[in-house]
Scaffold this motif. Structure first.
Motif, PDB file in Angstrom:
ATOM      1  N   LEU A 122       0.645  -1.046   0.055  1.00 35.09           N
ATOM      2  CA  LEU A 122      -0.084  -0.118   0.189  1.00 35.09           C
ATOM      3  C   LEU A 122       0.911   1.218  -0.096  1.00 35.09           C
ATOM      4  O   LEU A 122       0.402   2.385  -0.598  1.00 35.09           O
ATOM      5  N   THR A 123       2.038   1.201   0.560  1.00 34.50           N
ATOM      6  CA  THR A 123       2.875   2.351   0.808  1.00 34.50           C
ATOM      7  C   THR A 123       3.348   2.818  -0.599  1.00 34.50           C
ATOM      8  O   THR A 123       3.656   4.096  -0.339  1.00 34.50           O
ATOM      9  N   ALA A 124       3.361   2.101  -1.435  1.00 37.48           N
ATOM     10  CA  ALA A 124       3.742   2.561  -2.948  1.00 37.48           C
ATOM     11  C   ALA A 124       2.548   3.396  -3.551  1.00 37.48           C
ATOM     12  O   ALA A 124       3.129   4.067  -4.665  1.00 37.48           O
ATOM     13  N   TYR A 125       1.570   3.524  -3.008  1.00 33.02           N
ATOM     14  CA  TYR A 125       0.433   4.166  -3.830  1.00 33.02           C
ATOM     15  C   TYR A 125      -0.114   5.414  -3.019  1.00 33.02           C
ATOM     16  O   TYR A 125      -1.344   5.786  -3.253  1.00 33.02           O
ATOM     17  N   VAL A 126       0.412   5.925  -2.147  1.00 35.16           N
ATOM     18  CA  VAL A 126       0.122   7.210  -1.668  1.00 35.16           C
ATOM     19  C   VAL A 126      -0.149   8.319  -2.477  1.00 35.16           C
ATOM     20  O   VAL A 126       0.710   8.543  -3.370  1.00 35.16           O
ATOM     21  N   GLY A 127      -1.163   8.891  -2.481  1.00 31.93           N
ATOM     22  CA  GLY A 127      -1.634  10.021  -3.330  1.00 31.93           C
ATOM     23  C   GLY A 127      -2.541   9.383  -4.343  1.00 31.93           C
ATOM     24  O   GLY A 127      -2.834  10.290  -5.298  1.00 31.93           O
ATOM     25  N   GLN A 128      -2.734   8.183  -4.666  1.00 32.71           N
ATOM     26  CA  GLN A 128      -3.282   7.550  -5.845  1.00 32.71           C
ATOM     27  C   GLN A 128      -4.841   7.188  -5.464  1.00 32.71           C
ATOM     28  O   GLN A 128      -4.998   7.245  -4.320  1.00 32.71           O
ATOM     29  N   THR A 129      -5.476   6.637  -6.301  1.00 31.21           N
ATOM     30  CA  THR A 129      -6.907   6.193  -5.942  1.00 31.21           C
ATOM     31  C   THR A 129      -6.676   4.511  -5.842  1.00 31.21           C
ATOM     32  O   THR A 129      -6.611   3.956  -6.865  1.00 31.21           O
ATOM     33  N   LEU A 130      -7.485   4.378  -4.734  1.00 31.91           N
ATOM     34  CA  LEU A 130      -7.695   2.929  -4.811  1.00 31.91           C
ATOM     35  C   LEU A 130      -9.124   2.384  -4.538  1.00 31.91           C
ATOM     36  O   LEU A 130      -9.992   3.200  -4.305  1.00 31.91           O
ATOM     37  N   VAL A 131      -9.351   1.179  -5.118  1.00 33.07           N
ATOM     38  CA  VAL A 131     -10.658   0.779  -4.760  1.00 33.07           C
ATOM     39  C   VAL A 131     -10.756  -0.646  -4.030  1.00 33.07           C
ATOM     40  O   VAL A 131      -9.767  -1.456  -4.091  1.00 33.07           O
ATOM     41  N   VAL A 132     -11.330  -0.695  -2.792  1.00 27.17           N
ATOM     42  CA  VAL A 132     -11.699  -1.545  -1.727  1.00 27.17           C
ATOM     43  C   VAL A 132     -12.761  -2.075  -1.597  1.00 27.17           C
ATOM     44  O   VAL A 132     -13.850  -1.719  -1.983  1.00 27.17           O
ATOM     45  N   THR A 133     -12.836  -3.046  -0.756  1.00 24.22           N
ATOM     46  CA  THR A 133     -13.980  -3.975  -0.674  1.00 24.22           C
ATOM     47  C   THR A 133     -14.594  -3.292   0.858  1.00 24.22           C
ATOM     48  O   THR A 133     -14.041  -2.527   1.343  1.00 24.22           O
ATOM     49  N   ASP A 134     -16.211  -3.789   1.185  1.00 27.69           N
ATOM     50  CA  ASP A 134     -16.650  -3.346   2.396  1.00 27.69           C
ATOM     51  C   ASP A 134     -16.146  -4.463   3.545  1.00 27.69           C
ATOM     52  O   ASP A 134     -16.803  -4.377   4.437  1.00 27.69           O
ATOM     53  N   GLY A 135     -15.108  -5.162   3.323  1.00 23.57           N
ATOM     54  CA  GLY A 135     -14.717  -6.252   3.963  1.00 23.57           C
ATOM     55  C   GLY A 135     -15.498  -7.623   4.267  1.00 23.57           C
ATOM     56  O   GLY A 135     -15.365  -8.404   5.379  1.00 23.57           O
ATOM     57  N   LYS A 136     -16.610  -7.525   3.277  1.00 22.38           N
ATOM     58  CA  LYS A 136     -17.561  -8.829   3.405  1.00 22.38           C
ATOM     59  C   LYS A 136     -17.304  -9.761   2.338  1.00 22.38           C
ATOM     60  O   LYS A 136     -17.557 -10.882   2.409  1.00 22.38           O
ATOM     61  N   THR A 137     -16.708  -9.220   1.343  1.00 25.20           N
ATOM     62  CA  THR A 137     -16.639  -9.959   0.092  1.00 25.20           C
ATOM     63  C   THR A 137     -15.200  -9.749  -0.607  1.00 25.20           C
ATOM     64  O   THR A 137     -14.483  -8.986  -0.089  1.00 25.20           O
ATOM     65  N   LEU A 138     -14.616 -10.543  -1.430  1.00 24.80           N
ATOM     66  CA  LEU A 138     -13.741 -10.018  -2.331  1.00 24.80           C
ATOM     67  C   LEU A 138     -13.881  -9.042  -3.203  1.00 24.80           C
ATOM     68  O   LEU A 138     -15.412  -8.592  -3.349  1.00 24.80           O
ATOM     69  N   LEU A 139     -12.966  -8.289  -3.753  1.00 22.88           N
ATOM     70  CA  LEU A 139     -13.316  -7.268  -4.739  1.00 22.88           C
ATOM     71  C   LEU A 139     -13.808  -7.886  -6.160  1.00 22.88           C
ATOM     72  O   LEU A 139     -14.671  -7.482  -6.999  1.00 22.88           O
ATOM     73  N   GLY A 140     -12.888  -8.543  -6.667  1.00 21.67           N
ATOM     74  CA  GLY A 140     -13.194  -9.152  -8.143  1.00 21.67           C
ATOM     75  C   GLY A 140     -12.066  -8.748  -9.192  1.00 21.67           C
ATOM     76  O   GLY A 140     -12.227  -8.574 -10.383  1.00 21.67           O
ATOM     77  N   ALA A 141     -10.990  -7.971  -8.625  1.00 18.82           N
ATOM     78  CA  ALA A 141      -9.878  -7.351  -9.388  1.00 18.82           C
ATOM     79  C   ALA A 141      -9.369  -8.434 -10.270  1.00 18.82           C
ATOM     80  O   ALA A 141      -8.999  -8.308 -11.440  1.00 18.82           O
ATOM     81  N   ASP A 142      -9.427  -9.541  -9.637  1.00 19.76           N
ATOM     82  CA  ASP A 142      -8.891 -10.786 -10.429  1.00 19.76           C
ATOM     83  C   ASP A 142     -10.375 -11.566 -10.937  1.00 19.76           C
ATOM     84  O   ASP A 142     -10.804 -12.295 -10.007  1.00 19.76           O
ATOM     85  N   ASP A 143     -10.567 -11.296 -12.094  1.00 19.71           N
ATOM     86  CA  ASP A 143      -9.889 -10.910 -13.138  1.00 19.71           C
ATOM     87  C   ASP A 143     -10.796  -9.723 -13.666  1.00 19.71           C
ATOM     88  O   ASP A 143     -10.682  -9.494 -14.942  1.00 19.71           O
ATOM     89  N   LYS A 144     -11.605  -8.918 -13.191  1.00 19.41           N
ATOM     90  CA  LYS A 144     -12.261  -8.182 -13.683  1.00 19.41           C
ATOM     91  C   LYS A 144     -11.708  -6.918 -14.367  1.00 19.41           C
ATOM     92  O   LYS A 144     -12.158  -5.898 -14.888  1.00 19.41           O
ATOM     93  N   ALA A 145     -10.546  -6.458 -13.448  1.00 22.82           N
ATOM     94  CA  ALA A 145      -9.629  -5.488 -13.767  1.00 22.82           C
ATOM     95  C   ALA A 145      -8.950  -5.849 -15.310  1.00 22.82           C
ATOM     96  O   ALA A 145      -9.041  -4.884 -15.974  1.00 22.82           O
ATOM     97  N   GLY A 146      -8.816  -6.953 -15.470  1.00 23.47           N
ATOM     98  CA  GLY A 146      -8.311  -7.269 -16.762  1.00 23.47           C
ATOM     99  C   GLY A 146      -9.248  -7.004 -18.000  1.00 23.47           C
ATOM    100  O   GLY A 146      -8.760  -6.584 -18.984  1.00 23.47           O
ATOM    101  N   ILE A 147     -10.603  -7.133 -17.527  1.00 22.36           N
ATOM    102  CA  ILE A 147     -11.397  -7.076 -18.446  1.00 22.36           C
ATOM    103  C   ILE A 147     -11.663  -5.804 -18.845  1.00 22.36           C
ATOM    104  O   ILE A 147     -11.879  -5.437 -19.921  1.00 22.36           O
ATOM    105  N   ALA A 148     -11.765  -4.980 -17.549  1.00 20.57           N
ATOM    106  CA  ALA A 148     -11.849  -3.568 -17.828  1.00 20.57           C
ATOM    107  C   ALA A 148     -10.750  -2.860 -18.654  1.00 20.57           C
ATOM    108  O   ALA A 148     -10.915  -1.847 -19.235  1.00 20.57           O
ATOM    109  N   ALA A 149      -9.354  -3.116 -18.409  1.00 18.21           N
ATOM    110  CA  ALA A 149      -8.501  -2.995 -19.199  1.00 18.21           C
ATOM    111  C   ALA A 149      -8.519  -3.106 -20.537  1.00 18.21           C
ATOM    112  O   ALA A 149      -8.109  -2.030 -21.411  1.00 18.21           O
ATOM    113  N   ILE A 150      -9.004  -4.293 -21.176  1.00 16.98           N
ATOM    114  CA  ILE A 150      -8.951  -4.699 -22.357  1.00 16.98           C
ATOM    115  C   ILE A 150      -9.840  -3.821 -23.111  1.00 16.98           C
ATOM    116  O   ILE A 150      -9.857  -3.443 -24.161  1.00 16.98           O
TER     117      ILE A 150
END
Length: 412
Positions: A122-150
């Motif tokens: 986390l320390t590498a991303y100070v000042g940047q924008t993060l997307v996190v969970t509400d602590g109850k589920t996974l987020l799904g960046a694996d691999d919907k981030a890949g789909i979004a990038a494509i």
């Protein structure tokens, strides 16, 4: 390319968890529904040949810029499912703008906190924008981030026809998380010279070697009797299964290994006095090392059968995928394009082995497949409630895709 984040926030609201041991393909129906939604989005963008087949594979084409039809055809792939290890239903992503470097409370009621003390990345991303969970589920960046990038890269190329490129194919697959992502994928019909999966982590990660992989199912037969008169009669399968697990090298588990170190991973266990079962995955970067691990599984069973009787313990081994490194060494231009694209965009490449496998790893080693290394997406801490995505890294992943296809067209 800020729309990449908007796409991602939309995609994670779809529950697409896959399922172990399912008989259907895809293993869960929601994956195919998600594919149909993405197909409609592809058509709206202007992609051609958009298709969702009976297995749930979504494929589409961005035709070459006029005059560049002879450039290499390149595929970009990502998987639609999320891990069944934690719920992917009712995902509620939260955007943390201008991250201050401190703790992020995910669930105040349960005291679930995403902390740089535990997750120093986390320390590498100070000042940047993060997307996190509400602590109850996974987020799904694996691999919907890949789909979004494509998808964002395709939208950008369609909006900027001055960026020369050859034929581009995209492929979104189901069931990657349960090891069946390209089980029925028509690699030859996909029609590319090489490809890239967008299924990686931190900014700059580039992976072209991975584990050799196998699965082991250990079955134990016992003899049940009344515990009050069990002496010299009862054979407790559950206890023998525990004995089997402890006989394997305890220092060679996922929690005790890193880098190029392989492991034995007990993924699931169940049992009673009568019957017990252990399910393992075996991983090693060297084929000889994987064979050694398979031999160890059989040797432990042999020792226990000598003690408790022949047929008490049975081991079924099944190979899953192989290291793609050799295939990539035969096609150095595939690595060169990705590294050059990142260099031109000011991204420092982080070349590292995949401590797992991707659809691309399987495609790279299939006789009908094609070289297909793995690129970053900006996701971290996959498969759990502490998963997070760095928006700036996601946007850069889309830019890397665009730069790769442009460089390939120029090189041709």
């Amino acid at each position: 390319m800020q729309a990449a984040l908007e796409r991602f926030l939309k995609y994670v609201t779809y529950d697409t968890a896959s399922a172990y041991e399912a008989q259907d393909y895809p293993s869960t129906p929601n994956q195919k529904s998600f594919a149909q939604m993405l197909a409609q989005e592809c058509r709206q963008l202007g992609l051609r040949d958009v298709k969702v087949d009976d297995y749930g594979y979504l494929t589409a084409t961005l035709h070459a810029t006029p005059g560049y039809e002879g450039a290499p055809a390149i595929g970009f792939l990502a998987h639609m499912d999320t891990s069944p290890d934690l719920s992917g239903a009712n995902v509620r992503p939260r955007v943390v703008a201008n991250y201050d470097g401190g703790d992020i409370t995910l669930d105040p009621e349960q005291g679930i906190v995403l902390s740089p003390g535990r997750y120093p990345s986390l320390t590498a991303y100070v000042g940047q924008t993060l997307v996190v969970t509400d602590g109850k589920t996974l987020l799904g960046a694996d691999d919907k981030a890949g789909i979004a990038a494509i998808m964002e890269a395709m939208a950008h190329l369609l909006a900027h026809p001055e960026i020369a490129h050859g034929k581009i194919r995209i492929g979104f697959t189901p069931d990657e998380e349960v090891g069946n992502g390209v089980k029925y994928f028509d690699a030859q019909g996909f029609g590319v010279d090489f490809g890239y999966t967008l299924d990686g982590g931190a900014l700059g990660e580039f992976e072209y070697e991975n584990f050799n992989a196998a699965q082991a199912r250990v079955s134990v037969k016992g003899v049940s009797s009344h515990p009050g008169s069990a002496k010299d009669v009862m054979v407790n399968a559950a206890l023998i299964a525990a004995e089997y697990a402890m006989a394997l090298p305890q220092g060679e588990t996922p929690a005790n290994t890193q880098g190029y170190e392989g492991f034995y991973h007990l993924r699931a266990q169940s049992g009673t006095v009568e019957r017990a079962q252990l399910t393992y995955i075996l991983r090693d970067f060297e084929q000889d090392g994987l064979q050694r691990r398979k031999a160890m599984m059989l040797e432990v069973a042999k020792r226990l059968n000598a003690r408790y009787g022949e047929g008490t313990v049975a081991v079924e081994l099944q190979d899953q995928y192989a290291n793609m490194a050799q295939r990539l060494e035969e096609h150095p231009q595939v690595k060169h394009l990705a590294l050059e694209a990142m260099a031109q965009l000011g991204v420092t490449p982080v070349v590292m082995p995949i401590r797992g496998g991707t659809d691309g790893a399987m495609l790279s080693t299939r006789p009908d497949g094609f070289p297909c290394p793995n690129l970053f997406t900006g996701g971290h801490n996959a498969h759990g409630r502490y998963e997070y995505l760095v928006a700036e890294s996601l946007e850069m992943a889309a830019k890397v895709i665009c730069r790769i296809v442009h460089l390939a067209a120029q090189a041709d």
